[in-house]
Design a protein around this motif. Structure first.
Motif, PDB file in Angstrom:
ATOM      1  N   TYR A 186       0.841  -1.203   0.000  1.00  0.00           N
ATOM      2  CA  TYR A 186       0.000   0.000   0.000  1.00  0.00           C
ATOM      3  C   TYR A 186       0.876   1.253   0.000  1.00  0.00           C
ATOM      4  O   TYR A 186       1.841   1.346   0.750  1.00  0.00           O
ATOM      5  CB  TYR A 186      -0.903   0.019   1.239  1.00  0.00           C
ATOM      6  CG  TYR A 186      -2.366   0.111   0.906  1.00  0.00           C
ATOM      7  CD1 TYR A 186      -2.929   1.329   0.524  1.00  0.00           C
ATOM      8  CD2 TYR A 186      -3.178  -1.009   0.947  1.00  0.00           C
ATOM      9  CE1 TYR A 186      -4.270   1.422   0.203  1.00  0.00           C
ATOM     10  CE2 TYR A 186      -4.515  -0.934   0.635  1.00  0.00           C
ATOM     11  CZ  TYR A 186      -5.064   0.281   0.258  1.00  0.00           C
ATOM     12  OH  TYR A 186      -6.384   0.373  -0.069  1.00  0.00           O
ATOM     13  N   THR A 187       0.533   2.205  -0.843  1.00  0.00           N
ATOM     14  CA  THR A 187       1.249   3.482  -0.853  1.00  0.00           C
ATOM     15  C   THR A 187       0.496   4.489   0.008  1.00  0.00           C
ATOM     16  O   THR A 187      -0.704   4.332   0.273  1.00  0.00           O
ATOM     17  CB  THR A 187       1.365   4.039  -2.274  1.00  0.00           C
ATOM     18  OG1 THR A 187       0.051   4.383  -2.758  1.00  0.00           O
ATOM     19  CG2 THR A 187       2.002   3.013  -3.212  1.00  0.00           C
ATOM     20  N   ALA A 191      -3.640   5.027   0.418  1.00  0.00           N
ATOM     21  CA  ALA A 191      -4.301   5.072   1.719  1.00  0.00           C
ATOM     22  C   ALA A 191      -5.032   6.401   1.920  1.00  0.00           C
ATOM     23  O   ALA A 191      -6.166   6.425   2.412  1.00  0.00           O
ATOM     24  CB  ALA A 191      -3.281   4.852   2.836  1.00  0.00           C
ATOM     25  N   ASP A 192      -4.392   7.488   1.532  1.00  0.00           N
ATOM     26  CA  ASP A 192      -5.028   8.802   1.674  1.00  0.00           C
ATOM     27  C   ASP A 192      -6.301   8.887   0.842  1.00  0.00           C
ATOM     28  O   ASP A 192      -7.317   9.446   1.281  1.00  0.00           O
ATOM     29  CB  ASP A 192      -4.060   9.903   1.246  1.00  0.00           C
ATOM     30  CG  ASP A 192      -2.943  10.142   2.257  1.00  0.00           C
ATOM     31  OD1 ASP A 192      -3.094   9.670   3.409  1.00  0.00           O
ATOM     32  OD2 ASP A 192      -1.950  10.785   1.903  1.00  0.00           O
ATOM     33  N   ARG A 193      -6.257   8.334  -0.374  1.00  0.00           N
ATOM     34  CA  ARG A 193      -7.447   8.375  -1.235  1.00  0.00           C
ATOM     35  C   ARG A 193      -8.574   7.541  -0.638  1.00  0.00           C
ATOM     36  O   ARG A 193      -9.732   7.970  -0.595  1.00  0.00           O
ATOM     37  CB  ARG A 193      -7.098   7.857  -2.629  1.00  0.00           C
ATOM     38  CG  ARG A 193      -8.226   8.015  -3.655  1.00  0.00           C
ATOM     39  CD  ARG A 193      -7.728   7.621  -5.036  1.00  0.00           C
ATOM     40  NE  ARG A 193      -7.461   6.191  -5.115  1.00  0.00           N
ATOM     41  CZ  ARG A 193      -8.356   5.302  -5.543  1.00  0.00           C
ATOM     42  NH1 ARG A 193      -9.568   5.689  -5.932  1.00  0.00           N
ATOM     43  NH2 ARG A 193      -8.052   4.017  -5.597  1.00  0.00           N
ATOM     44  N   MET A 194      -8.252   6.338  -0.171  1.00  0.00           N
ATOM     45  CA  MET A 194      -9.259   5.459   0.413  1.00  0.00           C
ATOM     46  C   MET A 194      -9.906   6.093   1.637  1.00  0.00           C
ATOM     47  O   MET A 194     -11.128   6.163   1.759  1.00  0.00           O
ATOM     48  CB  MET A 194      -8.611   4.126   0.806  1.00  0.00           C
ATOM     49  CG  MET A 194      -9.540   3.140   1.499  1.00  0.00           C
ATOM     50  SD  MET A 194     -10.748   2.432   0.386  1.00  0.00           S
ATOM     51  CE  MET A 194      -9.677   1.536  -0.736  1.00  0.00           C
ATOM     52  N   TYR A 242      -9.305  -0.435   3.487  1.00  0.00           N
ATOM     53  CA  TYR A 242     -10.762  -0.397   3.344  1.00  0.00           C
ATOM     54  C   TYR A 242     -11.430  -0.809   4.654  1.00  0.00           C
ATOM     55  O   TYR A 242     -12.339  -0.140   5.146  1.00  0.00           O
ATOM     56  CB  TYR A 242     -11.219  -1.322   2.211  1.00  0.00           C
ATOM     57  CG  TYR A 242     -12.719  -1.441   2.094  1.00  0.00           C
ATOM     58  CD1 TYR A 242     -13.456  -0.486   1.416  1.00  0.00           C
ATOM     59  CD2 TYR A 242     -13.402  -2.514   2.674  1.00  0.00           C
ATOM     60  CE1 TYR A 242     -14.847  -0.583   1.321  1.00  0.00           C
ATOM     61  CE2 TYR A 242     -14.776  -2.629   2.582  1.00  0.00           C
ATOM     62  CZ  TYR A 242     -15.500  -1.656   1.904  1.00  0.00           C
ATOM     63  OH  TYR A 242     -16.871  -1.760   1.821  1.00  0.00           O
ATOM     64  N   ASN A 243     -10.974  -1.911   5.232  1.00  0.00           N
ATOM     65  CA  ASN A 243     -11.571  -2.376   6.482  1.00  0.00           C
ATOM     66  C   ASN A 243     -11.386  -1.358   7.603  1.00  0.00           C
ATOM     67  O   ASN A 243     -12.297  -1.119   8.405  1.00  0.00           O
ATOM     68  CB  ASN A 243     -10.956  -3.713   6.884  1.00  0.00           C
ATOM     69  CG  ASN A 243     -11.435  -4.855   5.996  1.00  0.00           C
ATOM     70  OD1 ASN A 243     -11.905  -4.637   4.886  1.00  0.00           O
ATOM     71  ND2 ASN A 243     -11.310  -6.074   6.467  1.00  0.00           N
ATOM     72  N   ALA A 244     -10.214  -0.745   7.639  1.00  0.00           N
ATOM     73  CA  ALA A 244      -9.972   0.288   8.646  1.00  0.00           C
ATOM     74  C   ALA A 244     -10.896   1.483   8.429  1.00  0.00           C
ATOM     75  O   ALA A 244     -11.403   2.082   9.387  1.00  0.00           O
ATOM     76  CB  ALA A 244      -8.511   0.740   8.592  1.00  0.00           C
ATOM     77  N   SER A 245     -11.152   1.827   7.169  1.00  0.00           N
ATOM     78  CA  SER A 245     -12.027   2.965   6.882  1.00  0.00           C
ATOM     79  C   SER A 245     -13.455   2.688   7.336  1.00  0.00           C
ATOM     80  O   SER A 245     -14.147   3.591   7.821  1.00  0.00           O
ATOM     81  CB  SER A 245     -11.994   3.292   5.385  1.00  0.00           C
ATOM     82  OG  SER A 245     -12.718   2.354   4.609  1.00  0.00           O
ATOM     83  N   LYS A 246     -13.901   1.455   7.192  1.00  0.00           N
ATOM     84  CA  LYS A 246     -15.267   1.129   7.589  1.00  0.00           C
ATOM     85  C   LYS A 246     -15.409   1.043   9.110  1.00  0.00           C
ATOM     86  O   LYS A 246     -16.462   1.362   9.667  1.00  0.00           O
ATOM     87  CB  LYS A 246     -15.719  -0.171   6.916  1.00  0.00           C
ATOM     88  CG  LYS A 246     -15.900  -0.025   5.408  1.00  0.00           C
ATOM     89  CD  LYS A 246     -16.860   1.103   5.080  1.00  0.00           C
ATOM     90  CE  LYS A 246     -17.069   1.279   3.596  1.00  0.00           C
ATOM     91  NZ  LYS A 246     -18.039   2.357   3.282  1.00  0.00           N
ATOM     92  N   ALA A 247     -14.346   0.616   9.784  1.00  0.00           N
ATOM     93  CA  ALA A 247     -14.359   0.680  11.248  1.00  0.00           C
ATOM     94  C   ALA A 247     -14.461   2.132  11.695  1.00  0.00           C
ATOM     95  O   ALA A 247     -15.163   2.456  12.667  1.00  0.00           O
ATOM     96  CB  ALA A 247     -13.090   0.041  11.809  1.00  0.00           C
TER      97      ALA A 247
END
Length: 338
Positions: A186-187, A191-194, A242-247
């Motif tokens: 992951y760059t 990560a910033d975009r997600m 993605y999973n971190a963003s949904k948490a």
């Protein structure tokens, strides 16, 4: 290998009455359905959490704001006259939920926000828009905006919607992106975009809507689309950010509910399980084993469709959930209950 694709991100206390001896007159009044609640605190809460009830409504009785049933719908679920915004509503889960809202009592209007150009003729969105005009006597309005990079436009659109209707009653924040990449690859930009779309974008959208609700002094309901992936690690699906963003969305929903609850604004999240959308179908072509393995990971041995979440959206935006806020409604076929 990096695979990027858009996805559709992917009840209630029962009170027991203590038996009491009542006079004949009291029994008659109860039979006639005219016994009133006498606890001031209960009356205050009932008024506060009725999503269609302005905070300034007169006190002194239990608010009964249910419209007449439409097409057999229980009155609590009726969304007649509501103005609701759906972000990420051009396809997948968002567009299906927009149609459900239109069906739930002929909503005044639904406004769809999405980063892509308005879908072409023949698309699912345009079919729903035509049905809204021809069958449901309502309308869907499309606004192109990126919730991550177009925050100024986002606020302008939401303000215009509020000005046009004199209020906003609800939001489904369904805009989100997915990227399947091993954590070691992951760059920072990825990560910033997600996180920018899935977390900051959701916050900015909720903020824009809540700002107008506060401005007009009206209550309402915000529904943020999270995911079961915010609770569990998906076996065999490598998408850590993605999973971190949904948490983060689940936790964001709790905090917004706490902060905006006194304003009469409810905030809840929906956490879907695996949803079979057009994009996921294409994914199965590349990884056919997932189509057979994923159903085995939940208790129903099946995968969901966007239509399986229609009722949840109507429930959370209607008076049926008027005492529900700060909650996560996980609908995953029992995936996270093992």
């Amino acid at each position: 290998m990096t695979l990027t694709f858009r996805v559709a991100p992917s009840l209630s206390g029962l009170s027991r009455a203590t038996p009491r001896v009542a006079s004949g007159g009291a029994i008659a009044r109860r039979a006639a359905g005219i016994v009133a609640l006498r606890t001031p605190h209960a009356i205050e809460n009932q008024l506060r959490f009725a999503s269609s009830q302005p905070p300034s409504s007169p006190k002194g009785g239990v608010a009964q704001n249910f419209s007449s049933p439409a097409n057999g719908i229980l009155p609590e679920f009726n969304l007649r006259g509501k103005v609701i915004i759906v972000s990420g509503g051009a396809q997948g889960l968002g567009v299906v939920q927009a149609e459900a809202l239109l069906e739930a009592g002929a909503i005044d209007s639904v406004h769809v926000l999405d980063r892509q150009s308005e879908p072409p003729a023949g698309s699912q969105y345009q079919k729903i828009a035509q049905r809204a005009r021809d069958e449901l006597g309502t309308a869907v309005f499309y606004h192109q905006v990126d919730v991550r990079t177009g925050v100024d436009n986002l606020n302008s659109f939401v303000e215009e919607i509020a000005e046009k209707h004199g209020r906003i009653d609800g939001l489904i924040a369904a805009a989100g992106i997915q990227q399947e990449t091993p954590a070691l690859e992951y760059t920072a930009a990825d990560a910033d975009r997600m996180l920018g779309v899935n977390v900051t974008g959701v916050l900015m959208t909720a903020q824009a809507v809540a700002r107008q609700m506060t401005r007009f002094g009206s209550s309402g309901s915000l529904v943020l689309i999270a995911s079961m992936s915010g609770t569990v690690a998906n076996r065999g699906l490598i998408c850590p950010v993605y999973n971190a963003s949904k948490a983060a969305v689940i936790q964001l929903g709790r905090n917004l509910a706490m902060e905006w609850g006194p304003k009469g604004i409810r905030v809840n999240t929906i956490s879907p399980g695996y949803i079979v959308t057009e994009m996921v179908q294409k994914l199965f072509t590349q990884f056919p084993e997932r189509e057979t393995e994923w159903p085995k990971q939940n208790m129903l041995n099946a995968l969901s469709k966007p239509e399986d979440y229609r009722g949840a959206a109507v429930f959370l935006l209607s008076d049926a959930s008027r005492f529900m806020t700060g909650a996560d409604l996980r609908i995953d076929g029992g995936h996270a209950a093992w």
